[in-house]
Scaffold this motif. Structure first.
Motif, PDB file in Angstrom:
ATOM      1  N   ALA A  23       1.500   2.869   6.951  1.00 20.78           N
ATOM      2  CA  ALA A  23       1.551   3.588   5.679  1.00 20.78           C
ATOM      3  C   ALA A  23       0.839   4.925   5.859  1.00 20.78           C
ATOM      4  CB  ALA A  23       0.878   2.771   4.583  1.00 20.78           C
ATOM      5  N   ALA A  24       1.307   5.911   5.140  1.00 25.40           N
ATOM      6  CA  ALA A  24       0.698   7.246   5.226  1.00 25.40           C
ATOM      7  C   ALA A  24      -0.738   7.210   4.726  1.00 25.40           C
ATOM      8  CB  ALA A  24       1.516   8.218   4.386  1.00 25.40           C
ATOM      9  N   ALA A  25      -1.512   8.178   5.129  1.00 25.02           N
ATOM     10  CA  ALA A  25      -2.903   8.259   4.692  1.00 25.02           C
ATOM     11  C   ALA A  25      -2.959   8.404   3.173  1.00 25.02           C
ATOM     12  CB  ALA A  25      -3.580   9.449   5.353  1.00 25.02           C
ATOM     13  N   MET A  26      -3.959   7.817   2.593  1.00 21.69           N
ATOM     14  CA  MET A  26      -4.118   7.887   1.146  1.00 21.69           C
ATOM     15  C   MET A  26      -4.423   9.332   0.727  1.00 21.69           C
ATOM     16  SD  MET A  26      -3.519   4.842   0.452  1.00 21.69           S
ATOM     17  CE  MET A  26      -4.072   4.159  -1.059  1.00 21.69           C
ATOM     18  N   THR A  27      -3.902   9.703  -0.406  1.00 23.20           N
ATOM     19  CA  THR A  27      -4.134  11.063  -0.898  1.00 23.20           C
ATOM     20  C   THR A  27      -5.190  11.090  -1.993  1.00 23.20           C
ATOM     21  OG1 THR A  27      -2.383  10.855  -2.543  1.00 23.20           O
ATOM     22  CG2 THR A  27      -1.758  11.742  -0.395  1.00 23.20           C
ATOM     23  N   THR A  28      -5.644   9.915  -2.389  1.00 22.09           N
ATOM     24  CA  THR A  28      -6.601   9.848  -3.493  1.00 22.09           C
ATOM     25  C   THR A  28      -8.038   9.911  -2.999  1.00 22.09           C
ATOM     26  OG1 THR A  28      -6.562   7.446  -3.395  1.00 22.09           O
ATOM     27  CG2 THR A  28      -5.087   8.499  -4.957  1.00 22.09           C
ATOM     28  N   ALA A  29      -8.896  10.278  -3.892  1.00 20.37           N
ATOM     29  CA  ALA A  29     -10.338  10.260  -3.661  1.00 20.37           C
ATOM     30  C   ALA A  29     -10.978   9.768  -4.953  1.00 20.37           C
ATOM     31  CB  ALA A  29     -10.835  11.657  -3.305  1.00 20.37           C
ATOM     32  N   ALA A  30     -12.244   9.488  -4.899  1.00 16.06           N
ATOM     33  CA  ALA A  30     -12.929   9.041  -6.111  1.00 16.06           C
ATOM     34  C   ALA A  30     -12.824  10.111  -7.191  1.00 16.06           C
ATOM     35  CB  ALA A  30     -14.389   8.750  -5.794  1.00 16.06           C
ATOM     36  N   ALA A  31     -12.662   9.675  -8.434  1.00 14.15           N
ATOM     37  CA  ALA A  31     -12.560  10.611  -9.554  1.00 14.15           C
ATOM     38  C   ALA A  31     -13.848  11.418  -9.678  1.00 14.15           C
ATOM     39  CB  ALA A  31     -12.291   9.856 -10.848  1.00 14.15           C
ATOM     40  N   ALA A  32     -13.683  12.678 -10.020  1.00 16.46           N
ATOM     41  CA  ALA A  32     -14.844  13.568 -10.121  1.00 16.46           C
ATOM     42  C   ALA A  32     -15.725  13.210 -11.309  1.00 16.46           C
ATOM     43  CB  ALA A  32     -14.371  15.008 -10.235  1.00 16.46           C
ATOM     44  N   GLY A  33     -15.117  12.783 -12.393  1.00 17.42           N
ATOM     45  CA  GLY A  33     -15.877  12.455 -13.601  1.00 17.42           C
ATOM     46  C   GLY A  33     -15.724  10.994 -13.971  1.00 17.42           C
ATOM     47  N   VAL A  45      -0.686   6.744  -8.283  1.00 18.10           N
ATOM     48  CA  VAL A  45       0.661   6.219  -8.457  1.00 18.10           C
ATOM     49  C   VAL A  45       1.504   6.505  -7.212  1.00 18.10           C
ATOM     50  CG1 VAL A  45       2.797   6.451  -9.800  1.00 18.10           C
ATOM     51  CG2 VAL A  45       0.591   6.332 -10.971  1.00 18.10           C
ATOM     52  N   THR A  46       1.384   7.688  -6.655  1.00 16.37           N
ATOM     53  CA  THR A  46       2.118   8.042  -5.435  1.00 16.37           C
ATOM     54  C   THR A  46       1.700   7.148  -4.269  1.00 16.37           C
ATOM     55  OG1 THR A  46       2.366  10.323  -6.159  1.00 16.37           O
ATOM     56  CG2 THR A  46       2.597   9.908  -3.805  1.00 16.37           C
ATOM     57  N   ASP A  47       0.390   6.962  -4.094  1.00 19.12           N
ATOM     58  CA  ASP A  47      -0.101   6.109  -3.015  1.00 19.12           C
ATOM     59  C   ASP A  47       0.381   4.675  -3.181  1.00 19.12           C
ATOM     60  OD1 ASP A  47      -1.397   8.192  -1.768  1.00 19.12           O
ATOM     61  OD2 ASP A  47      -3.365   7.707  -2.587  1.00 19.12           O
ATOM     62  N   LEU A  48       0.400   4.190  -4.415  1.00 16.22           N
ATOM     63  CA  LEU A  48       0.884   2.839  -4.666  1.00 16.22           C
ATOM     64  C   LEU A  48       2.355   2.710  -4.279  1.00 16.22           C
ATOM     65  CD1 LEU A  48       0.371   0.024  -5.765  1.00 16.22           C
ATOM     66  CD2 LEU A  48       0.933   0.890  -8.031  1.00 16.22           C
ATOM     67  N   GLY A  49       3.139   3.722  -4.575  1.00 20.37           N
ATOM     68  CA  GLY A  49       4.554   3.710  -4.180  1.00 20.37           C
ATOM     69  C   GLY A  49       4.730   3.673  -2.677  1.00 20.37           C
ATOM     70  N   VAL A  50       3.900   4.416  -1.952  1.00 19.50           N
ATOM     71  CA  VAL A  50       3.970   4.425  -0.483  1.00 19.50           C
ATOM     72  C   VAL A  50       3.623   3.044   0.065  1.00 19.50           C
ATOM     73  CG1 VAL A  50       2.858   5.355   1.589  1.00 19.50           C
ATOM     74  CG2 VAL A  50       3.549   6.890  -0.243  1.00 19.50           C
ATOM     75  N   LEU A  51       2.570   2.441  -0.461  1.00 16.06           N
ATOM     76  CA  LEU A  51       2.172   1.111  -0.005  1.00 16.06           C
ATOM     77  C   LEU A  51       3.218   0.056  -0.356  1.00 16.06           C
ATOM     78  CD1 LEU A  51      -1.638   1.157  -0.788  1.00 16.06           C
ATOM     79  CD2 LEU A  51      -0.528   1.300   1.437  1.00 16.06           C
ATOM     80  N   ARG A  52       3.833   0.188  -1.520  1.00 18.02           N
ATOM     81  CA  ARG A  52       4.881  -0.756  -1.926  1.00 18.02           C
ATOM     82  C   ARG A  52       6.064  -0.677  -0.967  1.00 18.02           C
ATOM     83  NH1 ARG A  52       9.552  -0.489  -5.118  1.00 18.02           N
ATOM     84  NH2 ARG A  52      10.018  -2.428  -6.186  1.00 18.02           N
ATOM     85  N   THR A  53       6.448   0.527  -0.598  1.00 17.10           N
ATOM     86  CA  THR A  53       7.555   0.712   0.337  1.00 17.10           C
ATOM     87  C   THR A  53       7.225   0.097   1.694  1.00 17.10           C
ATOM     88  OG1 THR A  53       8.246   2.723  -0.796  1.00 17.10           O
ATOM     89  CG2 THR A  53       9.001   2.447   1.469  1.00 17.10           C
ATOM     90  N   ALA A  54       6.019   0.328   2.204  1.00 14.56           N
ATOM     91  CA  ALA A  54       5.610  -0.235   3.492  1.00 14.56           C
ATOM     92  C   ALA A  54       5.581  -1.759   3.432  1.00 14.56           C
ATOM     93  CB  ALA A  54       4.247   0.317   3.893  1.00 14.56           C
ATOM     94  N   HIS A  55       5.083  -2.298   2.342  1.00  9.68           N
ATOM     95  CA  HIS A  55       5.014  -3.752   2.166  1.00  9.68           C
ATOM     96  C   HIS A  55       6.416  -4.364   2.147  1.00  9.68           C
ATOM     97  CE1 HIS A  55       3.502  -7.581   0.636  1.00  9.68           C
ATOM     98  NE2 HIS A  55       4.457  -7.528  -0.262  1.00  9.68           N
ATOM     99  N   ASN A  56       7.310  -3.779   1.372  1.00  6.72           N
ATOM    100  CA  ASN A  56       8.672  -4.294   1.294  1.00  6.72           C
ATOM    101  C   ASN A  56       9.391  -4.182   2.627  1.00  6.72           C
ATOM    102  OD1 ASN A  56       8.434  -5.106  -1.334  1.00  6.72           O
ATOM    103  ND2 ASN A  56       9.269  -3.226  -2.184  1.00  6.72           N
TER     104      ASN A  56
END
Length: 70
Positions: A23-33, A45-56
């Motif tokens: 799976a591609a590297a995650m694009t998220t980081a901890a929320a600033a606030g 949401v984008t990262d979840l879609g990438v992981l879902r595709t890899a899992h399937n």
């Protein structure tokens, strides 16, 4: 060694599924606030879609190799 069955081992190797890309590297980081912004949420949401595709993809390949029930 009596417990080794070379014929069964060869059969298992023949059933191996094709390799799957990582799976591609995650694009998220901890929320600033305290609350995430829309942009931060959209990255999750984008990262979840990438992981879902890899899992399937993995499940499809395992089923094709006969390692999971269809």
């Amino acid at each position: 060694m009596a417990y080794l069955n070379t014929a069964a081992a060869a059969l298992r190797r023949a059933k191996q599924a094709a390799a799957s890309a990582n799976a591609a590297a995650m694009t998220t980081a901890a929320a600033a606030g305290a609350n995430p912004t829309k942009a931060e949420f959209d990255k999750v949401v984008t990262d979840l879609g990438v992981l879902r595709t890899a899992h399937n993809d993995l499940l499809t390949k395992l089923r094709a190799a006969g390692l999971l029930a269809p």
